[in-house]
Design a protein around this motif. Structure first.
Motif, PDB file in Angstrom:
ATOM      1  N   GLY A   1      38.435  53.135  13.293  1.00 42.52           N
ATOM      2  CA  GLY A   1      39.356  52.148  12.752  1.00 42.52           C
ATOM      3  C   GLY A   1      39.919  51.169  13.760  1.00 42.52           C
ATOM      4  N   TRP A   2      40.531  50.161  13.193  1.00 48.40           N
ATOM      5  CA  TRP A   2      41.305  49.140  13.922  1.00 48.40           C
ATOM      6  C   TRP A   2      42.689  49.210  13.296  1.00 48.40           C
ATOM      7  N   GLN A   3      43.718  49.452  14.115  1.00 51.35           N
ATOM      8  CA  GLN A   3      45.052  49.745  13.584  1.00 51.35           C
ATOM      9  C   GLN A   3      46.120  49.026  14.390  1.00 51.35           C
ATOM     10  N   ILE A   4      47.180  48.602  13.715  1.00 55.00           N
ATOM     11  CA  ILE A   4      48.344  48.027  14.373  1.00 55.00           C
ATOM     12  C   ILE A   4      49.529  48.954  14.117  1.00 55.00           C
ATOM     13  N   ILE A   5      50.060  49.524  15.198  1.00 57.55           N
ATOM     14  CA  ILE A   5      51.107  50.554  15.109  1.00 57.55           C
ATOM     15  C   ILE A   5      52.458  49.939  15.438  1.00 57.55           C
ATOM     16  N   ARG A   6      53.415  50.121  14.547  1.00 59.37           N
ATOM     17  CA  ARG A   6      54.747  49.541  14.736  1.00 59.37           C
ATOM     18  C   ARG A   6      55.866  50.582  14.730  1.00 59.37           C
ATOM     19  N   SER A   7      55.590  51.791  14.294  1.00 62.36           N
ATOM     20  CA  SER A   7      56.636  52.800  14.126  1.00 62.36           C
ATOM     21  C   SER A   7      56.628  53.823  15.251  1.00 62.36           C
ATOM     22  N   SER A   8      57.818  54.167  15.752  1.00 63.44           N
ATOM     23  CA  SER A   8      57.929  55.186  16.787  1.00 63.44           C
ATOM     24  C   SER A   8      57.655  56.584  16.226  1.00 63.44           C
ATOM     25  N   LYS A   9      57.467  56.693  14.915  1.00 60.15           N
ATOM     26  CA  LYS A   9      57.082  57.976  14.316  1.00 60.15           C
ATOM     27  C   LYS A   9      55.609  58.297  14.594  1.00 60.15           C
ATOM     28  N   TYR A  10      54.875  57.301  15.076  1.00 66.90           N
ATOM     29  CA  TYR A  10      53.473  57.518  15.410  1.00 66.90           C
ATOM     30  C   TYR A  10      53.389  58.408  16.647  1.00 66.90           C
ATOM     31  N   SER A  11      52.966  59.645  16.465  1.00 67.13           N
ATOM     32  CA  SER A  11      52.892  60.613  17.557  1.00 67.13           C
ATOM     33  C   SER A  11      51.948  61.735  17.150  1.00 67.13           C
ATOM     34  N   PHE A  12      50.976  62.059  18.029  1.00 65.07           N
ATOM     35  CA  PHE A  12      50.010  63.105  17.723  1.00 65.07           C
ATOM     36  C   PHE A  12      49.893  64.076  18.897  1.00 65.07           C
ATOM     37  N   SER A  13      50.072  65.346  18.619  1.00 67.82           N
ATOM     38  CA  SER A  13      49.943  66.397  19.622  1.00 67.82           C
ATOM     39  C   SER A  13      48.593  67.089  19.448  1.00 67.82           C
ATOM     40  N   GLY A  14      47.878  67.252  20.539  1.00 68.03           N
ATOM     41  CA  GLY A  14      46.533  67.803  20.473  1.00 68.03           C
ATOM     42  C   GLY A  14      46.444  69.262  20.092  1.00 68.03           C
ATOM     43  N   ASN A  15      47.546  69.990  20.213  1.00 61.90           N
ATOM     44  CA  ASN A  15      47.546  71.407  19.849  1.00 61.90           C
ATOM     45  C   ASN A  15      48.194  71.684  18.500  1.00 61.90           C
ATOM     46  N   GLU A  16      48.630  70.629  17.809  1.00 63.22           N
ATOM     47  CA  GLU A  16      49.316  70.824  16.532  1.00 63.22           C
ATOM     48  C   GLU A  16      48.578  70.193  15.362  1.00 63.22           C
ATOM     49  N   ARG A  17      47.462  69.538  15.615  1.00 66.73           N
ATOM     50  CA  ARG A  17      46.733  68.879  14.535  1.00 66.73           C
ATOM     51  C   ARG A  17      46.008  69.909  13.680  1.00 66.73           C
ATOM     52  N   PRO A  18      45.991  69.725  12.377  1.00 68.80           N
ATOM     53  CA  PRO A  18      45.289  70.672  11.501  1.00 68.80           C
ATOM     54  C   PRO A  18      43.770  70.561  11.607  1.00 68.80           C
ATOM     55  N   ASP A  19      43.286  69.366  11.996  1.00 71.80           N
ATOM     56  CA  ASP A  19      41.838  69.152  12.133  1.00 71.80           C
ATOM     57  C   ASP A  19      41.436  69.379  13.586  1.00 71.80           C
ATOM     58  N   THR A  20      40.467  70.244  13.833  1.00 66.71           N
ATOM     59  CA  THR A  20      40.075  70.580  15.199  1.00 66.71           C
ATOM     60  C   THR A  20      38.563  70.434  15.364  1.00 66.71           C
ATOM     61  N   GLY A  21      38.118  70.587  16.614  1.00 71.48           N
ATOM     62  CA  GLY A  21      36.686  70.565  16.885  1.00 71.48           C
ATOM     63  C   GLY A  21      36.087  69.189  17.048  1.00 71.48           C
ATOM     64  N   HIS A  22      36.911  68.191  17.400  1.00 67.59           N
ATOM     65  CA  HIS A  22      36.370  66.837  17.555  1.00 67.59           C
ATOM     66  C   HIS A  22      36.944  66.173  18.795  1.00 67.59           C
ATOM     67  N   VAL A  23      36.504  64.963  19.076  1.00 66.98           N
ATOM     68  CA  VAL A  23      36.980  64.186  20.224  1.00 66.98           C
ATOM     69  C   VAL A  23      37.453  62.820  19.742  1.00 66.98           C
ATOM     70  N   ILE A  24      38.356  62.214  20.522  1.00 71.28           N
ATOM     71  CA  ILE A  24      38.941  60.917  20.147  1.00 71.28           C
ATOM     72  C   ILE A  24      38.861  59.958  21.329  1.00 71.28           C
ATOM     73  N   PHE A  25      38.488  58.723  21.037  1.00 70.13           N
ATOM     74  CA  PHE A  25      38.638  57.620  21.980  1.00 70.13           C
ATOM     75  C   PHE A  25      39.520  56.572  21.317  1.00 70.13           C
ATOM     76  N   GLN A  26      40.567  56.128  22.027  1.00 73.08           N
ATOM     77  CA  GLN A  26      41.465  55.103  21.481  1.00 73.08           C
ATOM     78  C   GLN A  26      41.731  54.063  22.559  1.00 73.08           C
ATOM     79  N   TYR A  27      41.557  52.790  22.198  1.00 74.62           N
ATOM     80  CA  TYR A  27      41.597  51.670  23.156  1.00 74.62           C
ATOM     81  C   TYR A  27      42.641  50.649  22.734  1.00 74.62           C
TER      82      TYR A  27
END
Length: 289
Positions: free
Chosen positions: A23-49
């Motif tokens: 995706g292409w996303q524009i983030i404006r909210s400070s609620k945007y936060s992701f912890s790598g040990n708390e996500r329900p979906d596992t077994g993948h990798v992420i690249f974000q630029y």
């Protein structure tokens, strides 16, 4: 494609490299936060630029900014958190989420070579290739898992190639220059320093010095200096009765307001709050290196 968009793909085929989401996303909210040990979906990798604005990632016991021209690679699950803070400019990002043993292998290799945060120009084939893949999905409606797997594998090879081009210049001479610069900054954080002074001490052009720092540590020399100053300020706030203004002065900040601004960026609270909150933050020293 002129508007931000995102796409997810679901299949159970673990025999091939698969695209989970992009995706292409524009983030404006400070609620945007992701912890790598708390996500329900596992077994993948992420690249974000980052295309514009700035986000942050906590990884390897560091808090690292992700400004324009930089991106991060993480594996899920792992110990990290990436997030957006309230700022005047939103955080505009490109991202993709992959599954498969080959994706995990390549992610691990890139992280070992460059660290979790990497630098790429917007014109780099890594970024233009990601934009082209998103365009094909959006406009040409490419959804076949085998076609997508081929596209993604080609993109990952580009990532590997550019990573080798970036890291091949980190030589013994470069390491010696970086160590010399860091030692100078650690020993002189209390006095006014400029890039010109540092580059003269190291005997190289200041622009080249900045590039070497970015390649080696994914940080600028002046950002490294600010971290050393905040470390010193944290210690003085807890171990002395000096005024906050005097602590800022002794740590090399040219004004109380600038001291407060930089301290908040690193600690997410004011120097006064940190001094008062001994129970919640019982640290006499904090290190960013």
């Amino acid at each position: 494609m002129t508007e931000p968009s995102s796409y997810a793909f679901r299949n159970d085929d673990t025999s091939i490299l698969t695209l989970d989401s992009i995706g292409w996303q524009i983030i404006r909210s400070s609620k945007y936060s992701f912890s790598g040990n708390e996500r329900p979906d596992t077994g993948h990798v992420i690249f974000q630029y980052t295309l514009s604005g700035q986000g942050w990632i906590e990884v390897d016991q560091k808090v690292i900014p992700i400004p324009k021209g930089s991106g991060f690679l993480v594996q899920i699950p792992s110990k990290h958190r990436y997030y957006y803070r309230d700022q005047s400019q939103p955080w505009e990002v490109l991202w993709l989420n992959l599954r498969g043993e080959e994706a995990n292998r390549i992610w691990k290799m890139i992280i070992e070579q460059e660290g979790h945060v990497i630098q790429r120009e917007a014109t780099s084939p890594v970024i233009t290739g990601l934009q082209e893949l998103l365009r094909k999905i959006s406009e040409e409606k490419i959804t076949d898992k085998y076609v997508l797997s081929t596209e993604i594998y080609s993109w990952m090879l580009t990532l590997v190639r550019t990573s080798r081009e970036v890291t091949k210049d980190i030589s013994a001479v470069t390491s010696s220059i970086i160590l010399k610069a860091k030692k100078y900054l650690k020993e002189n954080y209390a006095v006014p320093l400029t890039l010109d002074m540092l580059s003269e001490y190291c005997g190289i052009n200041k622009h080249h010095l900045c590039r070497l720092f970015q390649k080696s540590d994914q940080i600028s020399p002046l950002a490294y200096l600010r971290e050393r100053r905040v470390e010193a300020a944290v210690s003085l706030l807890r171990t002395t009765d000096l005024s906050i203004q005097e602590i800022g002065r002794q740590c090399g900040f040219d004004s109380p307001s600038y001291f407060g601004k930089v301290f908040r960026e690193h600690m997410e609270m004011t120097p006064k709050d940190y001094r008062m909150k001994k129970l919640e933050f019982p640290y006499d020293a904090i290190y960013y290196e």
